[in-house]
Design an enzyme around this catalytic site. Sequence first.
Site, PDB file in Angstrom:
ATOM      1  N   ARG A  78       0.857  -1.197   0.000  1.00 55.75           N
ATOM      2  CA  ARG A  78       0.000   0.000   0.000  1.00 55.75           C
ATOM      3  C   ARG A  78       0.892   1.245   0.000  1.00 55.75           C
ATOM      4  O   ARG A  78       1.696   1.419   0.919  1.00 55.75           O
ATOM      5  CB  ARG A  78      -0.911  -0.017   1.234  1.00 55.75           C
ATOM      6  CG  ARG A  78      -1.689   1.258   1.413  1.00 55.75           C
ATOM      7  CD  ARG A  78      -2.684   1.181   2.575  1.00 55.75           C
ATOM      8  NE  ARG A  78      -3.359   2.445   2.681  1.00 55.75           N
ATOM      9  CZ  ARG A  78      -3.164   3.353   3.645  1.00 55.75           C
ATOM     10  NH1 ARG A  78      -2.319   3.113   4.636  1.00 55.75           N
ATOM     11  NH2 ARG A  78      -3.812   4.494   3.627  1.00 55.75           N
TER      12      ARG A  78
ATOM     13  N   HIS B 106      -2.695  11.044   0.853  1.00 59.81           N
ATOM     14  CA  HIS B 106      -2.141  10.798   2.193  1.00 59.81           C
ATOM     15  C   HIS B 106      -1.488  12.111   2.640  1.00 59.81           C
ATOM     16  O   HIS B 106      -0.275  12.199   2.807  1.00 59.81           O
ATOM     17  CB  HIS B 106      -1.155   9.632   2.149  1.00 59.81           C
ATOM     18  CG  HIS B 106      -0.836   9.030   3.484  1.00 59.81           C
ATOM     19  ND1 HIS B 106      -0.941   7.684   3.751  1.00 59.81           N
ATOM     20  CD2 HIS B 106      -0.415   9.579   4.638  1.00 59.81           C
ATOM     21  CE1 HIS B 106      -0.589   7.433   5.010  1.00 59.81           C
ATOM     22  NE2 HIS B 106      -0.251   8.589   5.570  1.00 59.81           N
TER      23      HIS B 106
ATOM     24  N   GLU C  92      -6.966   8.654   6.505  1.00 57.81           N
ATOM     25  CA  GLU C  92      -7.133   9.286   7.810  1.00 57.81           C
ATOM     26  C   GLU C  92      -7.555  10.754   7.752  1.00 57.81           C
ATOM     27  O   GLU C  92      -6.790  11.639   8.161  1.00 57.81           O
ATOM     28  CB  GLU C  92      -5.842   9.156   8.617  1.00 57.81           C
ATOM     29  CG  GLU C  92      -5.409   7.730   8.846  1.00 57.81           C
ATOM     30  CD  GLU C  92      -4.260   7.626   9.859  1.00 57.81           C
ATOM     31  OE1 GLU C  92      -3.731   8.660  10.256  1.00 57.81           O
ATOM     32  OE2 GLU C  92      -3.933   6.493  10.240  1.00 57.81           O
TER      33      GLU C  92
ATOM     34  N   ASN D 279      -7.089   1.871  10.149  1.00 57.25           N
ATOM     35  CA  ASN D 279      -5.751   1.981  10.737  1.00 57.25           C
ATOM     36  C   ASN D 279      -5.909   1.981  12.248  1.00 57.25           C
ATOM     37  O   ASN D 279      -6.700   2.754  12.789  1.00 57.25           O
ATOM     38  CB  ASN D 279      -5.076   3.294  10.317  1.00 57.25           C
ATOM     39  CG  ASN D 279      -4.826   3.364   8.816  1.00 57.25           C
ATOM     40  OD1 ASN D 279      -5.014   2.383   8.101  1.00 57.25           O
ATOM     41  ND2 ASN D 279      -4.397   4.517   8.352  1.00 57.25           N
TER      42      ASN D 279
ATOM     43  N   TYR E 162      -3.720   1.977  15.967  1.00 60.39           N
ATOM     44  CA  TYR E 162      -2.462   2.056  16.718  1.00 60.39           C
ATOM     45  C   TYR E 162      -2.663   1.902  18.219  1.00 60.39           C
ATOM     46  O   TYR E 162      -1.871   1.263  18.893  1.00 60.39           O
ATOM     47  CB  TYR E 162      -1.749   3.390  16.431  1.00 60.39           C
ATOM     48  CG  TYR E 162      -1.202   3.444  15.026  1.00 60.39           C
ATOM     49  CD1 TYR E 162       0.054   2.941  14.742  1.00 60.39           C
ATOM     50  CD2 TYR E 162      -1.958   3.963  13.971  1.00 60.39           C
ATOM     51  CE1 TYR E 162       0.568   2.951  13.451  1.00 60.39           C
ATOM     52  CE2 TYR E 162      -1.461   3.981  12.681  1.00 60.39           C
ATOM     53  CZ  TYR E 162      -0.191   3.475  12.421  1.00 60.39           C
ATOM     54  OH  TYR E 162       0.303   3.479  11.145  1.00 60.39           O
TER      55      TYR E 162
ATOM     56  N   GLU F  59      -3.226  -0.039   8.197  1.00 58.08           N
ATOM     57  CA  GLU F  59      -2.020   0.313   8.966  1.00 58.08           C
ATOM     58  C   GLU F  59      -2.154  -0.224  10.383  1.00 58.08           C
ATOM     59  O   GLU F  59      -3.237  -0.184  10.969  1.00 58.08           O
ATOM     60  CB  GLU F  59      -1.813   1.829   9.085  1.00 58.08           C
ATOM     61  CG  GLU F  59      -1.387   2.515   7.825  1.00 58.08           C
ATOM     62  CD  GLU F  59      -1.230   4.020   7.996  1.00 58.08           C
ATOM     63  OE1 GLU F  59      -0.891   4.469   9.125  1.00 58.08           O
ATOM     64  OE2 GLU F  59      -1.448   4.732   7.014  1.00 58.08           O
TER      65      GLU F  59
HETATM   66  C1  BGC Z   1      -0.465   7.669   9.263  1.00 67.07           C
HETATM   67  C2  BGC Z   1       0.996   7.473   8.923  1.00 67.07           C
HETATM   68  C3  BGC Z   1       1.832   7.636  10.166  1.00 67.07           C
HETATM   69  C4  BGC Z   1       1.419   6.586  11.161  1.00 67.07           C
HETATM   70  C5  BGC Z   1       2.173   6.604  12.466  1.00 67.07           C
HETATM   71  C6  BGC Z   1      -0.867   7.145  10.591  1.00 67.07           C
HETATM   72  O1  BGC Z   1      -1.525   8.148  11.309  1.00 67.07           O
HETATM   73  O2  BGC Z   1      -1.288   7.265   8.225  1.00 67.07           O
HETATM   74  O3  BGC Z   1       1.334   8.347   7.905  1.00 67.07           O
HETATM   75  O4  BGC Z   1       3.199   7.574   9.908  1.00 67.07           O
HETATM   76  O5  BGC Z   1       0.078   6.706  11.469  1.00 67.07           O
HETATM   77  O6  BGC Z   1       1.930   7.775  13.151  1.00 67.07           O
END
Ligand code: BGC
Length: 450
Positions: free
Chosen positions: A78, A122, A167, A292, A294, A352
């Site tokens: 991607r 992006h 995002e 995505n 995290y 992601e």
């Molecule tokens: C984004 C990336 C970024 C990653 C880590 C996402 O918010 O799409 O561009 O590097 O998280 O912060």
Amino acid sequence: MTQSYRFPPGFHWGAATSAYQIEGSPLADGAGPSIWERFAHTPGMMANGDTGDIACDHYHRYKDDVQLMRALGLQGYRFSIAWSRVLPEGAGRINQKGVDFYSRLVDELLENGIEPNATLFHWDLPAALDDRGGWLNRDIAHWFAEYANVMYKALDGRVKRWSTLNEPWVVTDGGYLHGALAPGHRSKYEAPIAAHNLMRASGAGIQAYRAVGKHEIGVVFNIEPKYPASNSQEDIAATRRAHAYMNEQFADPALLGSYPPELKEIFGPAWPDFPEDDFKLTQQKVDFVGLNYYTRAVVKHDPNAYPLKAVPVKQPNTTYTETGWEVYEQGFTDMFTWFKQRYGDIPLYVTENGSAFYDAPVAEGDVVQDPLRTSYLRKHLKAMHHAIEQGVNLKGYYAWSLMDNLEWSLGFAKRFGLYHVDFATQKRTPKATAKFYAQVIETNGAVLDD
Ligand code: BGC
């Protein structure tokens, strides 16, 4: 008790990057400047004065980078397209050399058996469009569709999976509300307008695809589940606001054709009454949604927190990454189940997921030992497997990121890569996580077994 972690047959394994974070040479071959070119060259905006001028030099090294992907056994890659390489003024004149770069990249991927997955936006908006109001100008929906069309015509047939935006929350929150990211505005009056026009543009891009495209298109959201810090009514209401602001503000107009009521509460007189007709544009049929993930946030009420009156609370006895994000894999499972419950059984990809941890320097030829990153990946893949067992329609996973890169205004110090990059020499070295991920791909998850 041992548990078997085989993913469904055909589950798609990949890795992700984005243009400004890896390519370098942002003005090469007739490209126009983007808002990130301008932002990075404004003193004080970037940690350590870092810029995307060279980044990973992927613009010149893409063939070698495809070999890194191949070494991992990636099935998909991607990447994002820099709008201002293709249309230097954002609209109108096409820069064929910009189109050609992505065409060469796509050919290289296909020759190596890797499926290209292209994201049209992006964050690197052409600066010329920012001069015309950027995401605050309603015309941007048409500008975006025009640009998207150029790329569909050039690449559809070779690219079979497209996303409009990556995002939109980050663009709105970082770019228009708090100013930490390009274009660096700080306005409660602008943020909802930018958010709305992002979703109008995404809709217009999907509409344009239906006229010429033959494969799949979707949109990518970052979802951060929110949990109340206590059972108090105040904390529960603060959590609702945080969730509406970050998660529903974007997915709702795209998938339900409306906004959650909390947004009016948050923005007060700064919340515009958008024309009802706009939702016909924002709500288009998608072939998939990219999510995505995290981290999560535990939220408490705080009357002084602008503008949400809500703040995240740090958790004891847990691991935080170098970007200050709690490692919380249960949130990954919860995200999928919440998404399915609210929006229905849409095919999903994890577009992601990853972590920044400090990497110790390595000797020549060695592998970088990064046990915390491997542990993060292992935990999240297990959590993802639980979601699939619970019936979530999940098709694939892209690790963030293929290699260390420019973490936006945080610069090069925050490393998310499967490959370590020495930015002085451009040498790429695999991390132990890359080796682990290659085994996951090869066995379709078996190495996660307890
Ligand atoms: C984004 C990336 C970024 C990653 C880590 C996402 O918010 O799409 O561009 O590097 O998280 O912060």
